[in-house]
Design a protein around this motif. Structure first.
Motif, mmCIF file in Angstrom:
data_model
loop_
_atom_site.group_PDB
_atom_site.id
_atom_site.type_symbol
_atom_site.label_atom_id
_atom_site.label_comp_id
_atom_site.label_asym_id
_atom_site.label_seq_id
_atom_site.Cartn_x
_atom_site.Cartn_y
_atom_site.Cartn_z
ATOM 1 N N ALA A 169 0.836 -1.207 0.000
ATOM 2 C CA ALA A 169 0.000 0.000 0.000
ATOM 3 C C ALA A 169 0.868 1.252 0.000
ATOM 4 C CB ALA A 169 -0.934 -0.012 1.206
ATOM 5 N N PHE A 170 1.929 1.270 0.817
ATOM 6 C CA PHE A 170 2.820 2.429 0.865
ATOM 7 C C PHE A 170 3.539 2.614 -0.470
ATOM 8 C CE2 PHE A 170 3.388 2.019 5.746
ATOM 9 C CZ PHE A 170 2.197 2.684 5.932
ATOM 10 N N HIS A 171 3.982 1.521 -1.071
ATOM 11 C CA HIS A 171 4.690 1.604 -2.354
ATOM 12 C C HIS A 171 3.766 2.123 -3.456
ATOM 13 C CE1 HIS A 171 8.674 -0.380 -1.735
ATOM 14 N NE2 HIS A 171 8.065 -0.802 -0.637
ATOM 15 N N VAL A 172 2.531 1.625 -3.482
ATOM 16 C CA VAL A 172 1.572 2.063 -4.499
ATOM 17 C C VAL A 172 1.252 3.543 -4.326
ATOM 18 C CG1 VAL A 172 -0.796 1.817 -5.320
ATOM 19 C CG2 VAL A 172 0.580 -0.215 -4.888
ATOM 20 N N THR A 173 1.009 3.961 -3.070
ATOM 21 C CA THR A 173 0.720 5.377 -2.794
ATOM 22 C C THR A 173 1.863 6.264 -3.236
ATOM 23 O OG1 THR A 173 -0.647 4.762 -0.891
ATOM 24 C CG2 THR A 173 0.119 7.044 -1.009
ATOM 25 N N PHE A 174 3.088 5.874 -2.873
ATOM 26 C CA PHE A 174 4.257 6.665 -3.243
ATOM 27 C C PHE A 174 4.413 6.740 -4.763
ATOM 28 C CE2 PHE A 174 8.735 7.027 -4.371
ATOM 29 C CZ PHE A 174 9.126 8.121 -3.625
ATOM 30 N N ALA A 175 4.274 5.592 -5.432
ATOM 31 C CA ALA A 175 4.440 5.562 -6.888
ATOM 32 C C ALA A 175 3.376 6.394 -7.592
ATOM 33 C CB ALA A 175 4.408 4.110 -7.384
ATOM 34 N N LEU A 176 2.121 6.303 -7.127
ATOM 35 C CA LEU A 176 1.041 7.080 -7.742
ATOM 36 C C LEU A 176 1.287 8.579 -7.599
ATOM 37 C CD1 LEU A 176 -2.211 5.146 -6.772
ATOM 38 C CD2 LEU A 176 -1.465 5.710 -9.081
ATOM 39 N N LEU A 177 1.642 9.006 -6.406
ATOM 40 C CA LEU A 177 1.801 10.443 -6.151
ATOM 41 C C LEU A 177 3.002 11.030 -6.865
ATOM 42 C CD1 LEU A 177 0.945 10.597 -2.336
ATOM 43 C CD2 LEU A 177 -0.435 11.475 -4.221
ATOM 44 N N ASN A 178 4.104 10.258 -6.948
ATOM 45 C CA ASN A 178 5.338 10.850 -7.431
ATOM 46 C C ASN A 178 5.670 10.516 -8.873
ATOM 47 O OD1 ASN A 178 6.426 12.233 -4.951
ATOM 48 N ND2 ASN A 178 6.033 10.199 -4.153
ATOM 49 N N ALA A 179 5.247 9.364 -9.374
ATOM 50 C CA ALA A 179 5.439 9.109 -10.805
ATOM 51 C C ALA A 179 4.603 10.069 -11.633
ATOM 52 C CB ALA A 179 5.073 7.663 -11.139
ATOM 53 N N PHE A 180 3.452 10.502 -11.067
ATOM 54 C CA PHE A 180 2.564 11.447 -11.760
ATOM 55 C C PHE A 180 2.753 12.879 -11.254
ATOM 56 C CE2 PHE A 180 0.443 7.410 -12.355
ATOM 57 C CZ PHE A 180 -0.005 7.478 -13.660
ATOM 58 N N GLN A 181 3.698 13.075 -10.323
ATOM 59 C CA GLN A 181 3.875 14.402 -9.719
ATOM 60 C C GLN A 181 4.124 15.479 -10.764
ATOM 61 O OE1 GLN A 181 7.626 14.952 -7.936
ATOM 62 N NE2 GLN A 181 7.236 17.048 -7.289
ATOM 63 N N VAL A 182 4.944 15.164 -11.761
ATOM 64 C CA VAL A 182 5.347 16.190 -12.714
ATOM 65 C C VAL A 182 4.205 16.645 -13.602
ATOM 66 C CG1 VAL A 182 7.764 15.569 -12.745
ATOM 67 C CG2 VAL A 182 6.186 14.349 -14.187
ATOM 68 N N ASN A 183 3.170 15.822 -13.762
ATOM 69 C CA ASN A 183 2.010 16.291 -14.522
ATOM 70 C C ASN A 183 1.357 17.455 -13.788
ATOM 71 O OD1 ASN A 183 2.070 14.129 -16.548
ATOM 72 N ND2 ASN A 183 1.611 12.816 -14.816
ATOM 73 N N SER A 184 1.230 17.315 -12.462
ATOM 74 C CA SER A 184 0.690 18.401 -11.650
ATOM 75 C C SER A 184 1.635 19.585 -11.630
ATOM 76 C CB SER A 184 0.460 17.894 -10.215
ATOM 77 O OG SER A 184 -0.415 16.797 -10.202
ATOM 78 N N THR A 185 2.942 19.296 -11.594
ATOM 79 C CA THR A 185 3.930 20.372 -11.602
ATOM 80 C C THR A 185 3.822 21.187 -12.882
ATOM 81 O OG1 THR A 185 5.418 19.010 -10.277
ATOM 82 C CG2 THR A 185 6.390 20.878 -11.421
ATOM 83 N N SER A 186 3.646 20.512 -14.000
ATOM 84 C CA SER A 186 3.536 21.215 -15.288
ATOM 85 C C SER A 186 2.313 22.111 -15.320
ATOM 86 C CB SER A 186 3.462 20.188 -16.416
ATOM 87 O OG SER A 186 4.587 19.352 -16.398
ATOM 88 N N LEU A 187 1.181 21.576 -14.843
ATOM 89 C CA LEU A 187 -0.029 22.382 -14.795
ATOM 90 C C LEU A 187 0.143 23.550 -13.837
ATOM 91 C CD1 LEU A 187 -2.709 19.548 -14.727
ATOM 92 C CD2 LEU A 187 -2.069 20.992 -16.662
ATOM 93 N N GLY A 188 0.836 23.278 -12.721
ATOM 94 C CA GLY A 188 1.081 24.342 -11.751
ATOM 95 C C GLY A 188 1.962 25.428 -12.312
ATOM 96 N N THR A 189 2.921 25.039 -13.145
ATOM 97 C CA THR A 189 3.807 26.016 -13.761
ATOM 98 C C THR A 189 3.029 26.948 -14.689
ATOM 99 O OG1 THR A 189 5.608 24.425 -13.688
ATOM 100 C CG2 THR A 189 5.863 26.272 -15.176
ATOM 101 N N VAL A 190 2.109 26.374 -15.449
ATOM 102 C CA VAL A 190 1.325 27.173 -16.388
ATOM 103 C C VAL A 190 0.458 28.173 -15.637
ATOM 104 C CG1 VAL A 190 -0.458 27.048 -18.143
ATOM 105 C CG2 VAL A 190 1.350 25.347 -18.113
ATOM 106 N N ASP A 191 -0.077 27.757 -14.483
ATOM 107 C CA ASP A 191 -0.995 28.605 -13.734
ATOM 108 C C ASP A 191 -0.288 29.449 -12.671
ATOM 109 O OD1 ASP A 191 -3.679 29.440 -13.206
ATOM 110 O OD2 ASP A 191 -3.643 28.260 -11.369
ATOM 111 N N ALA A 192 1.051 29.274 -12.562
ATOM 112 C CA ALA A 192 1.759 29.871 -11.437
ATOM 113 C C ALA A 192 1.818 31.394 -11.496
ATOM 114 C CB ALA A 192 3.184 29.312 -11.371
ATOM 115 N N GLN A 193 1.819 31.961 -12.682
ATOM 116 C CA GLN A 193 1.926 33.411 -12.792
ATOM 117 C C GLN A 193 0.748 34.097 -12.102
ATOM 118 O OE1 GLN A 193 4.272 35.290 -13.979
ATOM 119 N NE2 GLN A 193 3.250 37.269 -13.961
ATOM 120 N N THR A 194 -0.456 33.671 -12.429
ATOM 121 C CA THR A 194 -1.645 34.256 -11.809
ATOM 122 C C THR A 194 -1.646 34.029 -10.308
ATOM 123 O OG1 THR A 194 -2.851 33.778 -13.838
ATOM 124 C CG2 THR A 194 -4.153 34.300 -11.883
#
Length: 543
Positions: free
Chosen positions: A510-535
């Motif tokens: 469960a811990f491994h799956v949670t970690f992998a889900l959050l961080n393997a996909f982290q950069v997708n959220s980071t990219s969206l955050g970068t686009v919206d970061a100026q506002t």
């Protein structure tokens, strides 16, 4: 003969002789080793020597090399020295020996389609196999001690061999005493009632039949089929199942599992779990992440002049670009490291891949730390102005300088002892040298600092304007706080905090799956955050 368990006498020179200009089959070191007593200190040195030979030898292993290697290993596998293993300081030495022998034997070059190298306490057999083979078996009958022998058999079923696309090599190694040696250093030893059989097979083969002759053939003695988990240094009760248990013999069906990819959670966890779910998450997550990061950097380049008109916006986007670039390189290197390991390429390539993987994942965290400090600067030091040039120099020192120092020190301290890499992966060692702490400790420390930054941001979140109703004000504040937390969590790497759970309990899926889900996909959220970061930043800092 052998010395007393506490005897500190040690042989010297074998490692130096081998690492210098030794013969092609390194037989020149054998007299020194065989003349030395197999006392605990010498056992540890010989295990380290065999490990170094296995890791650094990149070419194929001919019969002469395998014979010399087997003679060296046989010296410390002798049944008369089993008790001495209990006094070896490194509790994992026996497991390291098994890994080293398997790695070395897996490179065996066959003469005329077969090979057979026999010592008293280690036997290696190899066959050329292909899909037209009706079935292959390795039969072993070896001396357990002066009064008894023990036998074992490895069978490759015809149905499995049909899966082979081309002619391949299968190698098996038998150890009549290694089971007792593996248990000698364990706090709660179990009875290993037979020889240890090891196989190195083509990756297309998934199942193998193992037949073990019981040492203790009494009817009331139970039996269980297990495999040795080399990464976690324990018996794996899920690797095999019992097919039959009759007449003093046990037949086991075992899975030959060669991982083609490492799950993302290996970056933090001391152990790597075998799970198709984790592999799937890692593949999909990294694929989408690499695409998102390339898109993110493309957008940043396209709109750079429009979003960097002020000093604070320039500094923030400068950090975001370096975060995205570091993570993109690190993700690509993660895939390269998996390929390097699974294709059995040169050991030095694995070291190089691990070094740069370590470097760029650390760079990711230190750039996220730089962004966190920049946010604090914008919120708390309103009247203190920093010039762009000073910021860039400071940011590069933190973002790349610190990771370079940590990465270089880690490889310089651990690699001379062959303790830089973990068994079974191109990544930092844990069980022998704790090199993984050189990544986990800085990363988790930065996560803690950035968590404090998020708390400050929440406290400084602008309140709703005067005139709004209480309910509207509460809702508006909640939306602002949620938006800030949602944007900052991936950008500042807070999801990596779940890596602490995989360190504390490395066996929890469960811990491994949670970690992998959050961080393997982290950069997708980071990219969206970068686009919206100026506002978001303008909204956050205007008050």
């Amino acid at each position: 003969m052998h010395g007393k368990p506490g005897d500190g006498t040690k042989f010297v020179g074998a490692d130096d002789h081998w690492s210098s200009n030794c013969e092609a089959d390194f037989s020149c070191i054998i007299p020194d080793i065989l003349s030395s007593p197999a006392i605990p200190g010498n056992i540890a040195d010989i295990v380290e020597l065999l490990k170094k030979i296995s890791l650094t030898l990149s070419e194929s292993v001919n019969r002469g090399k395998m014979q010399s290697y087997s003679k060296i290993a046989n010296h410390i596998l002798n049944s008369s020295v089993i008790s001495n293993w209990a006094f070896v300081k490194d509790r994992n030495a026996s497991s390291t020996l098994l890994d080293s022998v398997n790695l070395f034997a897996g490179k065996l070059l066959l003469r005329n389609g077969s090979e057979d190298i026999q010592e008293h306490f280690i036997s290696t057999k190899g066959f050329s196999v292909h899909k037209n083979t009706s079935g292959k078996s390795f039969d072993f009958c070896m001396e357990l001690n002066k009064t008894s022998n023990v036998s074992g058999r490895v069978v490759l079923p015809e149905g499995e061999l049909q899966k082979l696309p081309k002619a391949s090599t299968a190698v098996s190694v038998a150890f009549p005493t290694l089971g007792a040696i593996l248990e000698a250093s364990r706090p709660n030893p179990a009875l290993v009632n037979g020889m240890v059989l090891s196989v190195s097979l083509p990756e297309e083969l998934r199942h193998v039949l193992l037949t073990f002759e019981k040492v203790n053939k009494q009817e009331d003695v139970g039996a269980q089929c297990v495999g040795w988990h080399s990464t976690e240094r324990r018996w794996d009760y899920t690797a095999c199942r019992m097919k039959s248990n009759t007449g003093g013999r046990v037949v086991c069906v075992c899975r030959h599992h060669r991982r083609t990819f490492k799950s993302f959670s290996i970056l933090m966890s001391p152990a790597s779990l075998r799970s198709a779910v984790l592999d799937y998450i890692t593949r999909v997550g990294l694929g989408l992440s690499i695409f998102s990061l390339i898109l993110c950097l493309t957008i940043e380049i396209a709109v750079w002049h429009h979003v960097t008109k002020t000093e604070i916006s320039y500094m923030r986007h400068f950090c975001l670009v370096n975060i995205a670039a570091s993570l993109l390189v690190a993700d690509v290197l993660f895939i390269v490291a998996a390929v390097v390991h699974n294709t059995a390429l040169n050991y030095r390539l694995c070291v190089a891949a691990t070094f740069f993987l370590h470097l760029f994942y650390l760079a990711l965290f230190f750039w996220m730390l730089t962004l966190g400090l920049l946010i604090l600067y914008g919120l708390l030091l309103v009247f203190f102005k920093i010039t762009r040039s000073v910021f860039i120099i400071t940011a590069f020192v933190i973002g790349y300088g610190c990771p370079i120092v940590i990465s270089v020190l880690t490889v310089a301290i651990t690699e001379p002892k062959s303790g830089y890499l973990r068994s079974g992966a191109c990544w930092l060692n844990w069980y022998e040298t704790k090199a993984l702490l050189a990544f986990a400790a800085p990363a988790l420390s930065i996560v803690a600092v950035n968590l404090a930054v998020v708390v400050v941001v929440v406290m400084k979140t602008p309140r709703a304007s005067i005139g709004e109703s209480c309910e509207s004000r509460d809702l508006s504040n909640m939306i602002r706080i949620s938006k800030n937390v949602a944007l900052l969590t991936p950008v500042l790497g807070l999801t990596w905090g779940f890596g602490l759970a995989t360190v504390v309990d490395s066996h929890s899926l469960a811990f491994h799956v949670t970690f992998a889900l959050l961080n393997a996909f982290q950069v997708n959220s980071t990219s969206l955050g970068t686009v919206d970061a100026q506002t978001w930043t303008e909204d956050l800092l205007k008050n």
